[in-house]
Design an enzyme around this catalytic site. Structure first.
Site, PDB file in Angstrom:
ATOM      1  N   HIS A 155       0.835  -1.204   0.000  1.00  0.00           N
ATOM      2  CA  HIS A 155       0.000   0.000   0.000  1.00  0.00           C
ATOM      3  C   HIS A 155       0.869   1.254   0.000  1.00  0.00           C
ATOM      4  CE1 HIS A 155      -3.429  -2.611   1.101  1.00  0.00           C
ATOM      5  NE2 HIS A 155      -4.165  -1.632   0.589  1.00  0.00           N
ATOM      6  N   LYS A 159      -0.740   5.048   4.352  1.00  0.00           N
ATOM      7  CA  LYS A 159      -1.657   4.136   5.053  1.00  0.00           C
ATOM      8  C   LYS A 159      -1.184   3.930   6.484  1.00  0.00           C
ATOM      9  CE  LYS A 159      -4.070  -0.300   4.581  1.00  0.00           C
ATOM     10  NZ  LYS A 159      -5.384   0.360   4.806  1.00  0.00           N
TER      11      LYS A 159
END
Length: 267
Positions: A155, A159
């Protein structure tokens, strides 16, 4: 016409959900919410979404916005989502939650609150990812304990939770199919002299960097062969489309906790 409120209306996910709503049938934007003090309060919600004027201003009063709506779509963070769920309970409104990182205690509170309103809660609203959940259960059952299960997720650098909610759900699906307790068998870290890999453990590895929207791969590794199931998200629109689909589905449902497997009829 279903009217939906979108929280975090000026954020990465909220703005994309508003964009998708602008071209959807049977559902429209009924309210746009942002935190108190946000720079875009009072402005038209179409701006951050990259569309023409939506005719809906960004506000910070959820209670007032809920009065003229049917469903709330929430992609924020657990603490905020719980507050939004409580507001929906107070007014008897349906809710779709895509936030991740809930603790066991927070999920227990969600379980109590949804006895009064219908709620779709899913760590990933993507249609493709939810099909992967279904396939993973079948793969794990068929391959059995002779194949080691490892999960790697990627990600963007912003995040905050790790591993991702999607990766955790994948681990839970695999563990359940193999008759294991995910929380006892998940292996989050390997360093130094860790010893031989156990038969029960499910490896969970996390990568963070740049602007990666999301990528998940589950490896089933046997002796002399390996199966890989990968899902890659190219844009956030797939999550937004799934959330809008869930919002249309959940309105009118009986109070209770649902997920995207229910929405897609995969159960």
């Amino acid at each position: 016409m279903i009217k939906a409120i979108v929280t975090g209306a000026a954020g990465r996910m909220g703005s994309r959900i508003i964009n998708v709503l602008s071209t959807s049938e049977d559902i429209t934007l009924g309210g746009a919410l942002e935190r108190t003090g946000h720079a875009l309060l009072g402005q038209d919600a179409g701006g951050p979404a990259g569309i023409a004027a939506a005719g809906v201003k960004i506000v910070d009063d959820l209670g007032a916005a809920l009065k003229g709506s049917d469903v709330l779509i929430d992609f924020t963070f657990p603490e905020a989502s719980l507050g939004h769920l409580k507001a929906c309970v107070d007014q008897g409104k349906a809710i779709v939650i895509g936030s991740t990182g809930f603790t066991k205690e927070q999920l227990a509170e969600v379980g109590k609150l949804v006895q009064k309103v219908p709620c779709v809660l899913s760590p990933n609203m993507s249609v493709g990812v939810n099909v992967c959940f279904k396939v993973l259960a079948d793969l794990a059952k068929i391959l059995g304990p002779d194949f080691d299960a490892e999960i790697v997720e990627w990600h963007h650098r912003l995040k905050k939770d790790a591993p991702s909610g999607t990766a955790v759900r994948m681990g839970e699906v695999v563990a359940k199919a193999l008759g294991r307790d995910y929380h006892k068998t998940a292996k989050y870290h390997r360093e130094g002299m860790t010893g031989v890999r156990t038969n029960e453990e499910i490896g969970m590895q996390t990568v963070r960097g740049g602007d990666i929207v999301g990528e998940h791969t589950v490896y089933f590794i046997g002796m002399g062969e390996r199966i890989e199931l990968t899902h890659r998200a190219h844009t956030r629109d797939m999550f937004a489309r799934g959330a809008v689909r869930a919002a249309k589905w959940v309105v009118g449902k009986k109070p209770g906790l649902y997920d995207m497997q229910d929405v897609l009829g995969l159960k």
